[in-house]
Design an enzyme around this catalytic site. Structure first.
Site, PDB file in Angstrom:
ATOM      1  N   TYR A  23     -15.699  13.443   1.208  1.00  0.00           N
ATOM      2  CA  TYR A  23     -16.499  12.292   1.656  1.00  0.00           C
ATOM      3  C   TYR A  23     -17.792  12.764   2.321  1.00  0.00           C
ATOM      4  O   TYR A  23     -18.874  12.208   2.116  1.00  0.00           O
ATOM      5  CB  TYR A  23     -15.694  11.422   2.628  1.00  0.00           C
ATOM      6  CG  TYR A  23     -14.727  10.503   1.924  1.00  0.00           C
ATOM      7  CD1 TYR A  23     -13.355  10.671   2.021  1.00  0.00           C
ATOM      8  CD2 TYR A  23     -15.200   9.463   1.121  1.00  0.00           C
ATOM      9  CE1 TYR A  23     -12.468   9.840   1.360  1.00  0.00           C
ATOM     10  CE2 TYR A  23     -14.327   8.624   0.447  1.00  0.00           C
ATOM     11  CZ  TYR A  23     -12.962   8.821   0.572  1.00  0.00           C
ATOM     12  OH  TYR A  23     -12.097   7.994  -0.102  1.00  0.00           O
ATOM     13  N   ARG A  59      -8.450  -9.831  11.257  1.00  0.00           N
ATOM     14  CA  ARG A  59      -9.569  -8.901  11.200  1.00  0.00           C
ATOM     15  C   ARG A  59     -10.909  -9.614  11.029  1.00  0.00           C
ATOM     16  O   ARG A  59     -11.971  -8.983  11.118  1.00  0.00           O
ATOM     17  CB  ARG A  59      -9.366  -7.902  10.054  1.00  0.00           C
ATOM     18  CG  ARG A  59      -8.831  -6.579  10.522  1.00  0.00           C
ATOM     19  CD  ARG A  59      -9.528  -5.380   9.929  1.00  0.00           C
ATOM     20  NE  ARG A  59     -10.957  -5.441   9.924  1.00  0.00           N
ATOM     21  CZ  ARG A  59     -11.677  -4.962   8.913  1.00  0.00           C
ATOM     22  NH1 ARG A  59     -11.062  -4.493   7.843  1.00  0.00           N
ATOM     23  NH2 ARG A  59     -12.997  -4.984   8.957  1.00  0.00           N
ATOM     24  N   ARG A 117      -0.584   1.849   3.033  1.00  0.00           N
ATOM     25  CA  ARG A 117      -1.483   0.678   3.093  1.00  0.00           C
ATOM     26  C   ARG A 117      -0.700  -0.616   3.299  1.00  0.00           C
ATOM     27  O   ARG A 117      -1.156  -1.699   2.880  1.00  0.00           O
ATOM     28  CB  ARG A 117      -2.358   0.549   1.844  1.00  0.00           C
ATOM     29  CG  ARG A 117      -3.312   1.688   1.558  1.00  0.00           C
ATOM     30  CD  ARG A 117      -4.449   1.768   2.554  1.00  0.00           C
ATOM     31  NE  ARG A 117      -5.398   2.834   2.238  1.00  0.00           N
ATOM     32  CZ  ARG A 117      -6.630   2.621   1.823  1.00  0.00           C
ATOM     33  NH1 ARG A 117      -7.096   1.406   1.693  1.00  0.00           N
ATOM     34  NH2 ARG A 117      -7.417   3.633   1.560  1.00  0.00           N
ATOM     35  N   ASP A 134      -7.756   4.962   9.885  1.00  0.00           N
ATOM     36  CA  ASP A 134      -8.333   5.386   8.613  1.00  0.00           C
ATOM     37  C   ASP A 134      -8.585   6.889   8.655  1.00  0.00           C
ATOM     38  O   ASP A 134      -8.743   7.466   9.737  1.00  0.00           O
ATOM     39  CB  ASP A 134      -9.632   4.637   8.309  1.00  0.00           C
ATOM     40  CG  ASP A 134     -10.002   4.815   6.861  1.00  0.00           C
ATOM     41  OD1 ASP A 134      -9.475   4.068   6.018  1.00  0.00           O
ATOM     42  OD2 ASP A 134     -10.743   5.761   6.553  1.00  0.00           O
ATOM     43  N   ARG A 179      -5.158  -5.475   3.433  1.00  0.00           N
ATOM     44  CA  ARG A 179      -5.733  -6.635   2.752  1.00  0.00           C
ATOM     45  C   ARG A 179      -4.727  -7.470   1.979  1.00  0.00           C
ATOM     46  O   ARG A 179      -4.981  -8.613   1.648  1.00  0.00           O
ATOM     47  CB  ARG A 179      -6.857  -6.183   1.825  1.00  0.00           C
ATOM     48  CG  ARG A 179      -8.072  -5.650   2.557  1.00  0.00           C
ATOM     49  CD  ARG A 179      -8.947  -4.810   1.669  1.00  0.00           C
ATOM     50  NE  ARG A 179      -8.263  -3.565   1.306  1.00  0.00           N
ATOM     51  CZ  ARG A 179      -8.848  -2.612   0.576  1.00  0.00           C
ATOM     52  NH1 ARG A 179     -10.091  -2.778   0.131  1.00  0.00           N
ATOM     53  NH2 ARG A 179      -8.205  -1.504   0.275  1.00  0.00           N
TER      54      ARG A 179
HETATM   55  O1  LIG Z   1     -11.746  -4.019   3.901  1.00  0.00           O
HETATM   56  C1  LIG Z   1     -10.840  -3.835   4.736  1.00  0.00           C
HETATM   57  O2  LIG Z   1     -10.184  -4.695   5.341  1.00  0.00           O
HETATM   58  C2  LIG Z   1     -10.497  -2.398   5.018  1.00  0.00           C
HETATM   59  C3  LIG Z   1      -9.789  -1.740   3.799  1.00  0.00           C
HETATM   60  C4  LIG Z   1      -9.102  -0.539   4.403  1.00  0.00           C
HETATM   61  C5  LIG Z   1      -9.658   0.743   4.584  1.00  0.00           C
HETATM   62  N1  LIG Z   1      -8.757   1.547   5.204  1.00  0.00           N
HETATM   63  C6  LIG Z   1      -7.638   0.807   5.438  1.00  0.00           C
HETATM   64  C7  LIG Z   1      -7.827  -0.502   4.974  1.00  0.00           C
HETATM   65  C8  LIG Z   1      -6.807  -1.615   5.020  1.00  0.00           C
HETATM   66  C9  LIG Z   1      -6.326  -1.859   3.591  1.00  0.00           C
HETATM   67  O3  LIG Z   1      -6.009  -0.842   2.909  1.00  0.00           O
HETATM   68  O4  LIG Z   1      -6.370  -3.004   3.172  1.00  0.00           O
HETATM   69  C10 LIG Z   1      -6.463   1.266   6.219  1.00  0.00           C
HETATM   70  C11 LIG Z   1      -5.866   2.545   5.776  1.00  0.00           C
HETATM   71  N2  LIG Z   1      -6.570   3.666   5.403  1.00  0.00           N
HETATM   72  C12 LIG Z   1      -5.662   4.658   5.181  1.00  0.00           C
HETATM   73  C13 LIG Z   1      -4.368   4.170   5.455  1.00  0.00           C
HETATM   74  C14 LIG Z   1      -3.100   5.000   5.442  1.00  0.00           C
HETATM   75  C15 LIG Z   1      -2.236   4.594   4.277  1.00  0.00           C
HETATM   76  O5  LIG Z   1      -2.715   4.720   3.102  1.00  0.00           O
HETATM   77  O6  LIG Z   1      -1.147   4.073   4.539  1.00  0.00           O
HETATM   78  C16 LIG Z   1      -4.489   2.835   5.794  1.00  0.00           C
HETATM   79  C17 LIG Z   1      -3.372   1.824   6.075  1.00  0.00           C
HETATM   80  C18 LIG Z   1      -2.741   2.043   7.405  1.00  0.00           C
HETATM   81  C19 LIG Z   1      -1.600   1.051   7.577  1.00  0.00           C
HETATM   82  O7  LIG Z   1      -1.015   0.543   6.570  1.00  0.00           O
HETATM   83  O8  LIG Z   1      -1.268   0.769   8.749  1.00  0.00           O
HETATM   84  C20 LIG Z   1      -6.031   6.037   4.834  1.00  0.00           C
HETATM   85  C21 LIG Z   1      -7.103   6.191   3.835  1.00  0.00           C
HETATM   86  N3  LIG Z   1      -8.390   5.695   3.933  1.00  0.00           N
HETATM   87  C22 LIG Z   1      -9.101   6.159   2.857  1.00  0.00           C
HETATM   88  C23 LIG Z   1      -8.248   6.973   2.106  1.00  0.00           C
HETATM   89  C24 LIG Z   1      -8.609   7.748   0.875  1.00  0.00           C
HETATM   90  C25 LIG Z   1      -8.812   6.841  -0.275  1.00  0.00           C
HETATM   91  O9  LIG Z   1      -7.829   6.151  -0.672  1.00  0.00           O
HETATM   92  O10 LIG Z   1      -9.960   6.782  -0.669  1.00  0.00           O
HETATM   93  C26 LIG Z   1      -7.002   6.984   2.700  1.00  0.00           C
HETATM   94  C27 LIG Z   1      -5.753   7.728   2.292  1.00  0.00           C
HETATM   95  C28 LIG Z   1      -4.708   6.712   1.861  1.00  0.00           C
HETATM   96  C29 LIG Z   1      -4.731   6.511   0.397  1.00  0.00           C
HETATM   97  O11 LIG Z   1      -4.936   7.522  -0.303  1.00  0.00           O
HETATM   98  O12 LIG Z   1      -4.503   5.351   0.005  1.00  0.00           O
HETATM   99  C30 LIG Z   1     -10.560   5.868   2.627  1.00  0.00           C
HETATM  100  C31 LIG Z   1     -10.821   4.392   2.549  1.00  0.00           C
HETATM  101  N4  LIG Z   1     -10.780   3.599   3.657  1.00  0.00           N
HETATM  102  C32 LIG Z   1     -10.995   2.303   3.261  1.00  0.00           C
HETATM  103  C33 LIG Z   1     -11.137   2.254   1.872  1.00  0.00           C
HETATM  104  C34 LIG Z   1     -11.201   0.950   1.058  1.00  0.00           C
HETATM  105  C35 LIG Z   1     -12.584   0.470   0.860  1.00  0.00           C
HETATM  106  C36 LIG Z   1     -12.467  -0.852   0.085  1.00  0.00           C
HETATM  107  O13 LIG Z   1     -11.979  -0.838  -1.069  1.00  0.00           O
HETATM  108  O14 LIG Z   1     -12.813  -1.880   0.702  1.00  0.00           O
HETATM  109  C37 LIG Z   1     -11.086   3.581   1.425  1.00  0.00           C
HETATM  110  C38 LIG Z   1     -11.308   4.077   0.032  1.00  0.00           C
HETATM  111  C39 LIG Z   1     -10.281   3.594  -0.931  1.00  0.00           C
HETATM  112  O15 LIG Z   1      -9.205   3.095  -0.480  1.00  0.00           O
HETATM  113  O16 LIG Z   1     -10.549   3.744  -2.085  1.00  0.00           O
HETATM  114  C40 LIG Z   1     -11.024   1.160   4.204  1.00  0.00           C
END
Ligand SMILES: O=C(O)CCc1c2[nH]c(c1CC(=O)O)Cc1[nH]c(c(CC(=O)O)c1CCC(=O)O)Cc1[nH]c(c(CC(=O)O)c1CCC(=O)O)Cc1[nH]c(c(CCC(=O)O)c1CC(=O)O)C2
Length: 361
Positions: free
Chosen positions: A160, A49, A36, A85, A40
């Site tokens: 999911y 974004r 991540r 994602d 954010r």
């Molecule tokens: O609101 C936003 O801007 C999008 C948030 C965001 C998401 N994917 C994201 C980002 C960017 C970031 O992490 O800030 C972007 C994201 N999703 C993921 C990754 C890979 C990584 O963790 O490096 C990344 C980052 C990629 C990178 O750094 O280039 C993969 C992902 N999405 C997801 C999961 C499973 C999980 O954690 O639930 C997972 C596995 C990674 C992990 O276990 O941390 C599902 C998901 N996607 C997302 C969320 C967040 C929802 C929220 O709380 O707003 C969630 C659920 C959660 O994190 O609890 C959306």
């Protein structure tokens, strides 16, 4: 499923610390990156974004490239991870879902039985062509920094789809798994096909490593993981090995009891969450045949420690580096993703500390 021969668009990054460590070699310093890292916690992410929904951003090549590059420029990490994602391939294939800020993925029509599994659309490479285009932009811009591609593992994706969104107890998922194993395995086979196709697209476009996220596998007992999940995750790692020889990383949360079984799925590196010390993880992973190479591990600073002040962070980083010396190779990371309100300055200092503490070992 496209069976195009792999296009050798990968760069020659033989001495990149991430790739040297992943193969159990001695890198010039311990490589470090953060799950991540693009997201954010960065003001520049929030700015770029603005006004673009998450999944649309993941399918806009210029945005994916810029967001992926932001932490590389800012922190000097040893790897970029593609901004995407785990639910993106499902969305691209036509599954009705969205990512709701503050909640996570939300599925319009949760899967509950065999007809839903039958109706689940498979992924065609064309549907994620913008991701391939983004990888093409990145391999040009990244220079000698490796790019990690990724996908979600079948159990986490199934959770999911069956629960309809994030779940604390995964009760519907486990109910389906235990009450209708035939439908369960049919679902995971379809999800493994989708995951493998999504990874194939990223590999053919030139990623230098891949990570398979089974974030919620820690909800399972070792018995259930072995029976209902392991064969499908193994098929993915075997499938990736047929496409390319890039290092394959496998990570899940709360997986302390599953580490040995996760290694049996066939990855080159196992990511460890913050609950298990790396030297203990090596012992649990190392149950392979005598004389086999020591396992390579990734992790595992508790993301919450980044809020405890620099003295605590520094102490924990040194402890983790010490424990990592027990492994055949160590890639420094957090034990789960960067928390959204993390101070980005702290992450930059962690990169500097890991590099100086392990240079020319
Ligand atoms: O609101 C936003 O801007 C999008 C948030 C965001 C998401 N994917 C994201 C980002 C960017 C970031 O992490 O800030 C972007 C994201 N999703 C993921 C990754 C890979 C990584 O963790 O490096 C990344 C980052 C990629 C990178 O750094 O280039 C993969 C992902 N999405 C997801 C999961 C499973 C999980 O954690 O639930 C997972 C596995 C990674 C992990 O276990 O941390 C599902 C998901 N996607 C997302 C969320 C967040 C929802 C929220 O709380 O707003 C969630 C659920 C959660 O994190 O609890 C959306």
């Amino acid at each position: 499923m496209t069976n195009s021969a792999p296009v050798s668009t990968r760069r020659d990054l033989a001495d990149a610390p991430l790739l040297v460590a992943a193969r159990g070699g001695k890198p010039r310093h311990t490589p470090v990156w953060f799950m991540r890292q693009a997201g954010r916690s960065l003001p520049e992410y929030r700015q770029v974004r603005e006004g673009t929904p998450m999944l649309q951003a993941c399918l806009t090549p210029e945005l994916v490239s810029e967001i992926t590059m932001q932490p590389v420029r800012r922190h000097g990490v040893d790897a970029a991870i593609l901004f995407s994602d785990i639910v993106l391939p499902l969305y691209a294939a036509g599954v009705g879902l969205d990512i709701v800020a503050g909640t996570g993925p939300v599925v319009s029509n949760p899967i509950s039985g065999p007809s839903d599994v039958e109706a689940l659309p498979s992924l065609d490479a064309e549907q994620v062509a913008p991701v391939a285009e983004a990888v093409g932009l990145l391999v040009k811009e990244l220079g000698s920094t490796p790019l990690i591609g990724f996908a979600g593992a079948p159990f986490t994706l199934a959770s999911y789809l069956v629960e309809g969104g994030p779940s604390r107890n995964h009760e519907r998922t486990k109910a389906l798994m235990h009450s209708d194993p035939k439908t369960w395995h049919a679902l995971l086979e379809k999800l493994a096909d989708t995951t493998l196709e999504f990874l194939r697209v990223q590999l053919n476009a030139g990623v230098d490593a891949i990570q398979l996220f089974d974030s919620w596998a820690g909800a399972l007992s070792l018995r259930d993981y072995r029976e209902f999940v392991l064969p499908h995750s193994r098929r993915i790692f075997e499938g990736v090995a047929e496409i390319s020889d890039v290092p394959r990383i496998h990570f899940g949360v709360g997986t302390g009891e599953l580490l040995g079984a996760m290694r049996n799925a066939g990855p080159d590196v196992v990511g460890v969450d913050w609950r298990v010390p790396l030297d203990t993880a090596v012992a649990r992973l190392g149950a392979a045949e005598p004389g086999a190479a020591k396992p390579v591990v990734q992790g595992n600073l508790d993301p919450a420690v980044l809020f405890a002040g620099w003295d605590a962070v520094e102490r924990e980083v040194h402890r983790i580096l010490e424990e990592g010396r027990e492994a055949g190779g160590h890639i420094f990371n957090l034990g789960h993703g960067v928390l959204p309100t993390t101070d980005p300055e702290i992450l930059t200092r962690v990169v500097e500390l890991v590099h100086t503490a392990t240079a020319q070992r």
